[in-house]
Enzyme design. Structure first.
Site, PDB file in Angstrom:
ATOM      1  N   GLY A  40       0.797  -1.221   0.000  1.00 30.53           N
ATOM      2  CA  GLY A  40       0.000   0.000   0.000  1.00 30.53           C
ATOM      3  C   GLY A  40       0.829   1.270   0.000  1.00 30.53           C
ATOM      4  O   GLY A  40       0.275   2.367  -0.036  1.00 30.53           O
ATOM      5  N   ASN A  78       3.293   0.339   9.940  1.00 31.02           N
ATOM      6  CA  ASN A  78       3.686  -0.416   8.746  1.00 31.02           C
ATOM      7  C   ASN A  78       5.211  -0.476   8.672  1.00 31.02           C
ATOM      8  O   ASN A  78       5.881   0.497   8.974  1.00 31.02           O
ATOM      9  CB  ASN A  78       3.114   0.257   7.502  1.00 31.02           C
ATOM     10  CG  ASN A  78       1.659   0.638   7.680  1.00 31.02           C
ATOM     11  OD1 ASN A  78       1.340   1.463   8.532  1.00 31.02           O
ATOM     12  ND2 ASN A  78       0.787   0.059   6.913  1.00 31.02           N
ATOM     13  N   GLU A 126      -5.075   1.344  10.062  1.00 33.92           N
ATOM     14  CA  GLU A 126      -5.085   2.033   8.776  1.00 33.92           C
ATOM     15  C   GLU A 126      -6.522   2.066   8.264  1.00 33.92           C
ATOM     16  O   GLU A 126      -7.215   1.049   8.286  1.00 33.92           O
ATOM     17  CB  GLU A 126      -4.118   1.262   7.881  1.00 33.92           C
ATOM     18  CG  GLU A 126      -4.378   1.210   6.438  1.00 33.92           C
ATOM     19  CD  GLU A 126      -3.395   0.233   5.731  1.00 33.92           C
ATOM     20  OE1 GLU A 126      -2.407  -0.257   6.337  1.00 33.92           O
ATOM     21  OE2 GLU A 126      -3.633  -0.041   4.557  1.00 33.92           O
ATOM     22  N   HIS A 151       2.560  -8.289   7.052  1.00 35.91           N
ATOM     23  CA  HIS A 151       3.770  -7.713   7.650  1.00 35.91           C
ATOM     24  C   HIS A 151       4.617  -8.744   8.394  1.00 35.91           C
ATOM     25  O   HIS A 151       4.845  -8.611   9.598  1.00 35.91           O
ATOM     26  CB  HIS A 151       3.390  -6.603   8.644  1.00 35.91           C
ATOM     27  CG  HIS A 151       2.648  -5.457   8.040  1.00 35.91           C
ATOM     28  ND1 HIS A 151       1.917  -4.560   8.794  1.00 35.91           N
ATOM     29  CD2 HIS A 151       2.538  -5.032   6.762  1.00 35.91           C
ATOM     30  CE1 HIS A 151       1.377  -3.645   8.006  1.00 35.91           C
ATOM     31  NE2 HIS A 151       1.728  -3.912   6.762  1.00 35.91           N
ATOM     32  N   PHE A 203       7.916  -1.028   6.229  1.00 35.18           N
ATOM     33  CA  PHE A 203       9.042  -0.960   5.288  1.00 35.18           C
ATOM     34  C   PHE A 203       9.996   0.216   5.496  1.00 35.18           C
ATOM     35  O   PHE A 203      11.166   0.116   5.148  1.00 35.18           O
ATOM     36  CB  PHE A 203       8.595  -1.118   3.834  1.00 35.18           C
ATOM     37  CG  PHE A 203       7.897   0.037   3.164  1.00 35.18           C
ATOM     38  CD1 PHE A 203       8.507   1.263   2.994  1.00 35.18           C
ATOM     39  CD2 PHE A 203       6.618  -0.139   2.641  1.00 35.18           C
ATOM     40  CE1 PHE A 203       7.861   2.306   2.340  1.00 35.18           C
ATOM     41  CE2 PHE A 203       5.969   0.892   1.984  1.00 35.18           C
ATOM     42  CZ  PHE A 203       6.593   2.132   1.842  1.00 35.18           C
TER      43      PHE A 203
HETATM   44  P1  FDA Z   1      10.670  -8.355   0.607  1.00 34.89           P
HETATM   45  O1  FDA Z   1       9.625  -9.384   0.867  1.00 34.89           O
HETATM   46  O2  FDA Z   1      10.237  -7.016   0.165  1.00 34.89           O
HETATM   47  O3  FDA Z   1      11.688  -8.902  -0.499  1.00 34.89           O
HETATM   48  C1  FDA Z   1      12.191 -10.206  -0.494  1.00 34.89           C
HETATM   49  C2  FDA Z   1      12.445 -10.655  -1.928  1.00 34.89           C
HETATM   50  O4  FDA Z   1      13.222 -11.841  -1.925  1.00 34.89           O
HETATM   51  C3  FDA Z   1      11.176 -10.971  -2.708  1.00 34.89           C
HETATM   52  O5  FDA Z   1      11.188 -10.278  -3.928  1.00 34.89           O
HETATM   53  C4  FDA Z   1      11.248 -12.492  -2.914  1.00 34.89           C
HETATM   54  O6  FDA Z   1      10.637 -12.928  -4.120  1.00 34.89           O
HETATM   55  C5  FDA Z   1      12.738 -12.739  -2.914  1.00 34.89           C
HETATM   56  N1  FDA Z   1      13.110 -14.101  -2.505  1.00 34.89           N
HETATM   57  C6  FDA Z   1      12.623 -14.828  -1.469  1.00 34.89           C
HETATM   58  N2  FDA Z   1      13.239 -16.013  -1.378  1.00 34.89           N
HETATM   59  C7  FDA Z   1      14.150 -16.058  -2.391  1.00 34.89           C
HETATM   60  C8  FDA Z   1      15.092 -17.029  -2.811  1.00 34.89           C
HETATM   61  N3  FDA Z   1      15.245 -18.208  -2.164  1.00 34.89           N
HETATM   62  N4  FDA Z   1      15.852 -16.766  -3.904  1.00 34.89           N
HETATM   63  C9  FDA Z   1      15.719 -15.568  -4.565  1.00 34.89           C
HETATM   64  N5  FDA Z   1      14.844 -14.606  -4.190  1.00 34.89           N
HETATM   65  C10 FDA Z   1      14.073 -14.848  -3.109  1.00 34.89           C
HETATM   66  N6  FDA Z   1       4.545  -2.211   4.440  1.00 34.89           N
HETATM   67  C11 FDA Z   1       4.505  -0.871   4.676  1.00 34.89           C
HETATM   68  O7  FDA Z   1       5.410  -0.351   5.315  1.00 34.89           O
HETATM   69  N7  FDA Z   1       3.471  -0.118   4.200  1.00 34.89           N
HETATM   70  C12 FDA Z   1       2.433  -0.659   3.513  1.00 34.89           C
HETATM   71  O8  FDA Z   1       1.517   0.061   3.081  1.00 34.89           O
HETATM   72  C13 FDA Z   1       2.437  -2.069   3.277  1.00 34.89           C
HETATM   73  N8  FDA Z   1       1.406  -2.693   2.644  1.00 34.89           N
HETATM   74  C14 FDA Z   1       1.491  -4.030   2.302  1.00 34.89           C
HETATM   75  C15 FDA Z   1       0.491  -4.627   1.538  1.00 34.89           C
HETATM   76  C16 FDA Z   1       0.621  -5.944   1.120  1.00 34.89           C
HETATM   77  C17 FDA Z   1      -0.465  -6.597   0.326  1.00 34.89           C
HETATM   78  C18 FDA Z   1       1.790  -6.688   1.466  1.00 34.89           C
HETATM   79  C19 FDA Z   1       1.978  -8.107   1.017  1.00 34.89           C
HETATM   80  C20 FDA Z   1       2.780  -6.092   2.238  1.00 34.89           C
HETATM   81  C21 FDA Z   1       2.635  -4.772   2.666  1.00 34.89           C
HETATM   82  N9  FDA Z   1       3.634  -4.157   3.420  1.00 34.89           N
HETATM   83  C22 FDA Z   1       3.546  -2.814   3.721  1.00 34.89           C
HETATM   84  C23 FDA Z   1       4.794  -4.924   3.920  1.00 34.89           C
HETATM   85  C24 FDA Z   1       6.095  -4.659   3.138  1.00 34.89           C
HETATM   86  O9  FDA Z   1       5.873  -4.803   1.746  1.00 34.89           O
HETATM   87  C25 FDA Z   1       7.170  -5.651   3.636  1.00 34.89           C
HETATM   88  O10 FDA Z   1       7.362  -5.426   5.008  1.00 34.89           O
HETATM   89  C26 FDA Z   1       8.495  -5.479   2.913  1.00 34.89           C
HETATM   90  O11 FDA Z   1       8.362  -5.673   1.536  1.00 34.89           O
HETATM   91  C27 FDA Z   1       9.545  -6.441   3.459  1.00 34.89           C
HETATM   92  O12 FDA Z   1      10.799  -6.063   2.930  1.00 34.89           O
HETATM   93  P2  FDA Z   1      12.022  -7.083   2.898  1.00 34.89           P
HETATM   94  O13 FDA Z   1      13.182  -6.368   2.325  1.00 34.89           O
HETATM   95  O14 FDA Z   1      12.169  -7.697   4.246  1.00 34.89           O
HETATM   96  O15 FDA Z   1      11.562  -8.286   1.933  1.00 34.89           O
END
Ligand code: FDA
Length: 497
Positions: free
Chosen positions: A114, A476, A353, A438, A478
């Site tokens: 979001g 949230n 939210e 999250h 990120f």
């Molecule tokens: P993130 O998950 O972003 O990245 C990890 C990457 O590693 C992915 O692209 C994955 O495919 C890849 N990967 C995994 N295993 C692998 C492997 N073995 N080999 C190669 N690649 C691999 N947060 C916020 O602050 N505000 C918001 O509004 C929202 N809203 C929201 C909505 C929805 C629907 C979701 C699903 C999530 C949110 N979030 C959010 C949460 C936020 O998106 C989340 O916390 C972060 O993306 C996490 O960041 P990371 O860097 O930890 O991992």
């Protein structure tokens, strides 16, 4: 290429991975990023890169034959539908007691989220990351993260007048009538672009309800911010559709990384072996926790300590909807980008939210994603019989989150003379307690790693994503994930290169 030797390999292209790649490249290090999802740079059959939230298709889900929408029902009808199995953008990863939603592709969660870019209140920070100096975070790294992410605020005068934020104005009115603090929240969506969408002068994205399956315009995902900057250094290579399956010490020093190149069916085509001097785990809380838990248990990285896989939390996520009276319509056009919330953390442990429900029709529904204070934490473990990593989370562990959310929404319902929606998550089910957006934790800072993300037991292995954070960010996550990554990589660049 198989057989290659790289100075730094980053697993995953989400927030942590993108920060690591950019800062390493700026310090003169060549970086290979490995991402299991798609590049999301090519239009699909309809000329658009991403599908709309209201019409999921082959692009929408990660290797599923049926959608798994966070809101599964509407007015008594289940709304999930069959889709072709494909390496789509949203993973609804099912563990025994919880579905964990995650972004898949170059940009990780930034592709599907979001965009709410919330810096926690400073007074709450010691409870989030107790071993991190708040002065440094609030003086240096939160500002750096906000700048790097392109965080901006909605123009409040505009917000007061537009149809697409009617739902949020209803949310404000009702929060305030019950005495709850209502706050505007910054976002990475380009709010000037949204104004133009609303005026009809540019192609619509947020105003057309795009979000869960990607935004075609307007959203400043990591592809447009950190990753664009990283690529511009000329030192960063990204391999999409490549999944890391193993990391183990290499005979001549460094680490052997095994990588499966996969098809859009998720099947491996080839396995590549690369040697890396340094490996950064940035596969997200679940991805990194699963890899480390497996690698420790199967003997690839036996020296990892017993903290690996522990301390996983759901950021207290729980969803609910309320049914408004006929005189409180929430609007048939709703911007998919949230701009506001109810901040009752100090009094009740809830940050809710005010979320859109962009169905394209008037529903008189108010919808909320609450982030709550909860003591419950799960643990990942290796299941040798299935060859999978399990998570021991139980649905009942959401009860403290439900109780906390009720302190807000029971009161609003009593004041307004309204009731909860019981049709959104099943039949007669009020609480969306089956999921989280999250995921946090699983390789906690200063426990599984040192205080900067260096994994205990090996030199040259790092964790730099949401798995460092012990289960809650009070808002949230990120911005905190990004700011912590900025802090840690600065220390790593200064001391380990
Ligand atoms: P993130 O998950 O972003 O990245 C990890 C990457 O590693 C992915 O692209 C994955 O495919 C890849 N990967 C995994 N295993 C692998 C492997 N073995 N080999 C190669 N690649 C691999 N947060 C916020 O602050 N505000 C918001 O509004 C929202 N809203 C929201 C909505 C929805 C629907 C979701 C699903 C999530 C949110 N979030 C959010 C949460 C936020 O998106 C989340 O916390 C972060 O993306 C996490 O960041 P990371 O860097 O930890 O991992």
């Amino acid at each position: 290429e198989s057989g290659a030797h790289v100075p730094a390999l980053v697993i995953g292209t989400g927030y942590g991975g993108s920060v690591a790649a950019l800062r390493l490249a700026q310090a003169g290090v060549d970086v290979q990023m490995v991402e299991m999802g798609m590049a999301w740079d090519t239009p699909g059959t309809d000329g658009k890169i991403f599908a709309n939230t209201t019409s999921p298709d082959y692009r929408s889900y990660w290797l599923r034959t049926r959608t798994k929408q966070p809101i599964s029902n509407f007015l008594g009808f289940p709304i999930d539908k069959d889709v072709p199995r494909y390496t789509g953008i949203l993973d609804a990863e099912q563990f025994s007691g919880i579905i964990v939603y995650q972004g898949r592709g170059v940009g990780g969660g930034s592709l599907v989220n979001g965009g709410m870019a919330v810096t926690p209140k400073r007074e709450n920070f010691p409870g989030i990351l107790p071993t991190v100096n708040p002065d440094e975070m609030y003086g240096t790294y939160y500002p750096r993260a906000n700048a790097g992410l392109g965080v901006n605020f909605v123009d409040q005068a505009w917000w007061e007048t537009v149809d697409c934020y009617q739902f949020a104005r209803v949310g404000r009115k009702q929060a305030q009538r019950s005495g709850f603090p209502f706050v505007f929240v910054p976002n990475v969506y380009d709010m000037d672009y949204m104004k133009q969408e609303s005026a009809g002068t540019v192609p619509k994205s947020a105003v057309a309800g795009e979000l869960l399956y990607g935004n075609n315009y307007g959203k400043k995902s990591l592809q447009k911010t950190y990753l664009a900057q990283a690529k511009a250094t000329g030192r960063v290579t990204i391999s999409a559709m490549h999944k890391v399956t193993s990391v183990a010490p290499a005979p001549g020093g460094g680490f052997t990384v095994l990588i499966d190149q996969i098809t859009t069916n998720g099947d491996p085509i080839t396995t590549k072996s690369v040697t890396a001097d340094k490996v950064f785990f940035a596969a997200g809380s679940v991805g990194t926790s699963k890899l480390l838990t497996k690698l420790k248990a199967t003997g690839a990285l036996p020296n990892l300590n017993g903290e690996v896989g522990k301390g996983w939390g759901d950021n207290g996520n729980v969803m609910c909807g309320r049914a408004n009276h006929i005189w409180d319509p929430t609007g048939s056009v709703q911007a998919s980008i949230p701009t506001a919330g109810i901040d009752n953390w100090t009094n009740g442990g809830v940050f809710a939210e005010v979320a859109p429900l962009p169905t394209g029709i008037e529903t008189w529904a108010s919808f909320y994603l609450s982030i709550t204070k909860t003591p419950n934490r799960g643990q990942f473990s290796w299941n040798a019989s299935t060859g999978q990593v399990d998570l021991n989370w139980q649905t009942a562990w959401k009860q403290p989150s439900i109780d906390a959310a009720k302190t807000i929404f029971d009161k609003i319902n009593a004041k307004e003379g309204t009731i909860y929606r019981t049709d959104l998550f099943g039949v007669y089910k009020v609480w969306g307690d089956h999921l989280t957006y999250h995921p946090l934790g699983g390789a906690i800072l200063d426990r599984a790693t040192d205080n900067y993300g260096r994994l205990q037991g090996y030199s040259g292995l790092y964790v730099i994503d949401g798995s460092l954070i012990p289960g809650s960010t009070t808002v949230n996550p990120f911005v905190t994930i990004t700011a912590l990554a900025e802090r840690n990589i600065e220390n790593i660049v200064a001391r380990d290169l």
